[in-house]
Design a protein around this motif. Structure first.
Motif, PDB file in Angstrom:
ATOM      1  N   ASN A 272      -5.198  13.534 -13.943  1.00 21.02           N
ATOM      2  CA  ASN A 272      -5.804  12.531 -13.076  1.00 21.02           C
ATOM      3  C   ASN A 272      -6.787  11.629 -13.791  1.00 21.02           C
ATOM      4  O   ASN A 272      -6.849  10.443 -13.504  1.00 21.02           O
TER       5      ASN A 272
ATOM      6  N   VAL B 263      10.137   1.080  -4.022  1.00 22.29           N
ATOM      7  CA  VAL B 263       9.401   2.155  -4.677  1.00 22.29           C
ATOM      8  C   VAL B 263      10.257   2.914  -5.689  1.00 22.29           C
ATOM      9  O   VAL B 263       9.742   3.469  -6.656  1.00 22.29           O
TER      10      VAL B 263
ATOM     11  N   VAL C 237       2.956   6.118  -7.017  1.00 24.88           N
ATOM     12  CA  VAL C 237       2.073   6.791  -7.975  1.00 24.88           C
ATOM     13  C   VAL C 237       2.165   8.304  -7.808  1.00 24.88           C
ATOM     14  O   VAL C 237       2.341   9.048  -8.772  1.00 24.88           O
ATOM     15  N   ARG C 238       2.109   8.750  -6.557  1.00 30.10           N
ATOM     16  CA  ARG C 238       2.132  10.191  -6.291  1.00 30.10           C
ATOM     17  C   ARG C 238       3.406  10.831  -6.850  1.00 30.10           C
ATOM     18  O   ARG C 238       3.354  11.777  -7.632  1.00 30.10           O
TER      19      ARG C 238
ATOM     20  N   TYR D  19       3.986  13.080 -10.231  1.00 27.42           N
ATOM     21  CA  TYR D  19       4.449  14.439  -9.928  1.00 27.42           C
ATOM     22  C   TYR D  19       5.725  14.750 -10.707  1.00 27.42           C
ATOM     23  O   TYR D  19       5.887  15.820 -11.295  1.00 27.42           O
TER      24      TYR D  19
ATOM     25  N   ILE E 298       0.844  -1.203   0.000  1.00 29.28           N
ATOM     26  CA  ILE E 298       0.000   0.000   0.000  1.00 29.28           C
ATOM     27  C   ILE E 298       0.880   1.253   0.000  1.00 29.28           C
ATOM     28  O   ILE E 298       0.652   2.192  -0.773  1.00 29.28           O
ATOM     29  N   LEU E 299       1.922   1.241   0.839  1.00 30.22           N
ATOM     30  CA  LEU E 299       2.837   2.388   0.880  1.00 30.22           C
ATOM     31  C   LEU E 299       3.511   2.597  -0.475  1.00 30.22           C
ATOM     32  O   LEU E 299       3.619   3.727  -0.966  1.00 30.22           O
TER      33      LEU E 299
ATOM     34  N   TRP F  83       2.412   1.767  -3.387  1.00 32.17           N
ATOM     35  CA  TRP F  83       1.448   2.283  -4.349  1.00 32.17           C
ATOM     36  C   TRP F  83       1.225   3.785  -4.136  1.00 32.17           C
ATOM     37  O   TRP F  83       1.285   4.570  -5.078  1.00 32.17           O
ATOM     38  N   ILE F  84       1.019   4.173  -2.872  1.00 34.13           N
ATOM     39  CA  ILE F  84       0.744   5.588  -2.587  1.00 34.13           C
ATOM     40  C   ILE F  84       1.952   6.462  -2.950  1.00 34.13           C
ATOM     41  O   ILE F  84       1.837   7.423  -3.712  1.00 34.13           O
ATOM     42  N   ILE F  85       3.128   6.083  -2.427  1.00 29.82           N
ATOM     43  CA  ILE F  85       4.327   6.892  -2.674  1.00 29.82           C
ATOM     44  C   ILE F  85       4.682   6.863  -4.156  1.00 29.82           C
ATOM     45  O   ILE F  85       4.938   7.897  -4.773  1.00 29.82           O
TER      46      ILE F  85
ATOM     47  N   ARG G 164      -3.240   9.364 -16.127  1.00 32.19           N
ATOM     48  CA  ARG G 164      -2.688   8.491 -15.098  1.00 32.19           C
ATOM     49  C   ARG G 164      -3.072   7.022 -15.293  1.00 32.19           C
ATOM     50  O   ARG G 164      -2.258   6.136 -15.163  1.00 32.19           O
TER      51      ARG G 164
END
Lengths: 294, 351
Positions: free
Chosen positions: B266, B231, B123-124, B128, B116-117, B119-121, B270
């Motif tokens: 978005n 990541v 993708v963001r 960016y 989960i971490l 994926w969040i880190i 993405r």
């Protein structure tokens, strides 16, 4: 003939220019050369850097607790009283040697298998591909650990185990390179003008398919050294005195709260090398790939 | 081909892979003779005459005096019936299946939180970095992920321990829970929580919210270490994939329609940029599992990886072989799921 030689020289000059234009790649090259120089000095004349026992860590049991960096110990010491600076210099030789061994054995075996598989094709090709599939079905770190455990817990067997885990990757890469080179128009032209099959293979396909493979392989040296040290870090080596960067890091692990330098310096030594190899690789890719030359 | 036909074909392909996987483990336990398989299947508690009798029984059961291909099928039969032998390490001694029941839930918990971490880190920052191409923060992110990519996972772990655990003292650096929190609890005995063996979930089941929070805090450092190790690759791939997508005609059309950049990024870009990332998720799972071995060892986190390194240190061949087989099975199942998800998301794959 002379004209051809001049053309080739021009090409080389262009390659060097493209490479030198990439500053970070140059830095990478210099760092890699420093590591290689250190390994060579350790191999042939360790006395030059004031080191006597190249193959073993020198413990100091009268003062086993890690000491902070000082003039006597530029990187400090780690448990049990081992000087980190000299140990890292020694360890680089061992890590470099065994990583090169992994790459050489794994890559040569993989490349040969890949070329043969792509050339012969048919049932052999299918079988080889299924075998590589099987190797990919186990996380490489665990497979290397299990193979190495069965072979015996020494540095030599550890690198052999890694080579056994790594060849399928190179076999696949070489195979796909060979197959895609086969499809080029100039190969078809050679076929149409009646060149023999073996000559096409050795004169037309392999010289163009293999260089990218070898570049890729040498670039993996950094990652292989990282994985090699990781295996040593989790306790693969039974011999407690061998200078190896991952093992050196694990020695300081119990003192991480009071002596961070004991884990930082050996770890950074690995990271800098892996980083340098990757930077060098980006530069080399620019040289090899004509599309990125412009 | 519709999704069902594809699923069935993919499931059939599973058979040779599983046979190959078991064959590797079988060959590994046989290259140095019968002693390895005997060591795997003899209970460490047996001694003297009882051990000799058990050895004879094992030779008869696995047909160890017959050709090797015959032995393979008897061994495979035992594996299929859930008989994976014994493990004898400092942290656990007994049947492998019980060890798996104790340790696997913890590894799954760690991997899921790390995934989960990631994926969040990933993708963001990947998006960016692509959107703010060649800006200062893009360069910083690229240098950062490049460095992270070269770092051995154990260095990431100890660096986080030193910064977050030792200097800032914000996170605990070892174990799954503070010992003082769990003394005298009926559902936590000898370092094992019941019934799921994952202390966070067990604590919630028993309404012990303080313990659950404490266990969650203990999980953070291992999970962040594992996530950071993987990541970096994801950020680099997502960045280049996003840049490629942003260059396409339909994005230009969306922009020329006058849509805001936010909506273009978005809603339009993405989703398609993520496609190549899904294929790499199989590799990510392999990285997670291999990384879990190192991370669990550094943080004394009682999962399969910790058990594996303990087996290595205690020369416990039963534990090593069972762990190899188990990690292989998890990876095979994960790859199956990745392929099915990919086929579901991208219809082009099915044809």
């Amino acid at each position: 003939m002379n004209e051809e030689r001049a053309k080739r020289w021009d090409n080389t000059k262009l390659s060097i220019r493209v490479f030198l234009a990439n500053r970070t790649a140059l830095v990478g090259l210099i760092i890699v050369l420093i590591y290689v120089a250190d390994a060579l000095i350790m191999q042939f004349d360790p006395g030059l850097l004031g080191i006597t026992q190249v193959n073993t860590l020198v413990p100091n049991f009268t003062n086993p607790v890690p000491l902070p960096p000082s003039w006597a110990h530029p990187f400090g010491t780690t448990f049990p009283g081992v000087d980190l600076y000299t140990s890292i210099l020694k360890a680089i030789r061992i890590d470099l040697f065994y990583s090169i061994l992994v790459v050489a054995v794994g890559a040569v075996a993989g490349a040969v298998i890949g070329v043969v598989s792509a050339t012969v094709g048919g049932l052999l090709d299918e079988t080889v591909m299924r075998i590589t599939d099987i190797f990919f079905s186990i996380p490489y770190l665990i497979l290397a650990l299990a193979i190495g455990f069965i072979l015996g817990r020494s540095l030599m067997y550890m690198s052999l185990a890694l080579a056994l885990v790594w060849w399928p990757l190179y076999a696949r890469y070489t195979r796909s390179q060979t197959l895609s080179t086969k499809e080029f128009t100039y190969v078809e032209a050679a076929k149409a003008s009646g060149v023999s099959r073996t000559r096409i293979m050795f004169r037309h396909i392999l010289p163009n398919a293999l260089p990218p493979v070898f570049i890729q392989i040498s670039l993996d040296l950094g990652s292989i050294m990282v994985i090699f040290s990781t295996l040593a870090f989790i306790g693969f080596i039974a011999n407690a005195k061998v200078p190896e960067l991952g093992y050196l890091t694990s020695l300081g692990l119990n003192y991480v709260q009071t002596a961070p330098w004991a884990v930082i310096f050996p770890g950074v030594a690995i990271t800098v090398f892996a980083l340098a190899v990757n930077l060098l690789g980006d530069g080399l890719r620019d040289v090899i790939d004509p599309r990125r030359r412009s | 081909m519709n999704l069902w036909a594809y699923t069935i074909r993919r499931l059939l392909l599973l058979i040779p892979t599983l046979l190959g996987l078991t064959l590797i483990v079988f060959i590994l336990s046989h290259v140095s003779g019968n002693n390895v398989i005997l060591a795997e299947y003899l209970s460490p508690k047996l001694t003297g005459a009882a051990r000799a009798i058990a050895t004879q029984a094992l030779i008869a059961r696995f047909h160890l005096n017959q050709p090797i291909y015959v032995q393979y099928f008897y061994w495979l039969n035992a594996i299929l019936h859930g008989n994976w032998g014994y493990t004898n390490t400092a942290i656990y001694s007994g049947p492998v299946t019980t060890a798996i029941a104790l340790f696997l839930p913890n590894t799954l918990m760690l991997s899921v939180v790390a995934a989960i971490l990631i994926w969040i880190i990933g993708v963001r920052f990947g998006v960016y970095s692509a959107v703010n191409r060649d800006s200062v923060s893009d360069h910083a992110l690229r240098v950062g992920s490049f460095t992270l990519y070269a770092m051995p996972i154990y260095l990431i772990g100890v660096a986080l321990i030193i910064v977050l655990g030792v200097y800032l003292k914000v996170l605990p650096i070892s174990g799954v829970v503070s010992p003082t929190m769990v003394s005298g609890l009926s559902w936590y005995v000898n370092g094992i929580s019941y019934p799921t063996h994952i202390i966070i979930i067990d604590a919630m089941l028993h309404g012990a919210w303080g313990v659950a929070l404490n266990a969650a805090i203990h999980l953070l450092l291992p999970a962040i270490t594992l996530a950071l190790a993987i990541v970096a690759g994801l950020i680099r791939i997502l960045r280049s994939s996003m840049l490629e997508v942003l260059d396409q005609d339909y994005i230009r059309l969306a922009r020329s329609k006058g849509l805001s950049e936010r909506i273009v990024y978005n809603l339009h870009a993405r989703k398609n940029a993520l496609l190549p990332v899904i294929t790499l998720f199989g590799l990510t799972v392999a990285g997670l599992l291999g990384g879990a071995v190192v991370v669990e060892t550094i943080f004394n986190y009682p999962g399969i990886g910790y058990w594996t390194t303990q087996a290595l240190l205690d020369s416990d061949v039963g534990g090593i072989m069972a762990a190899t087989l188990l990690f292989g099975l998890i990876l095979v199942v994960a790859n199956l799921l990745v392929d099915l998800i990919y086929a579901f998301v991208d219809p082009r794959i099915r044809y």
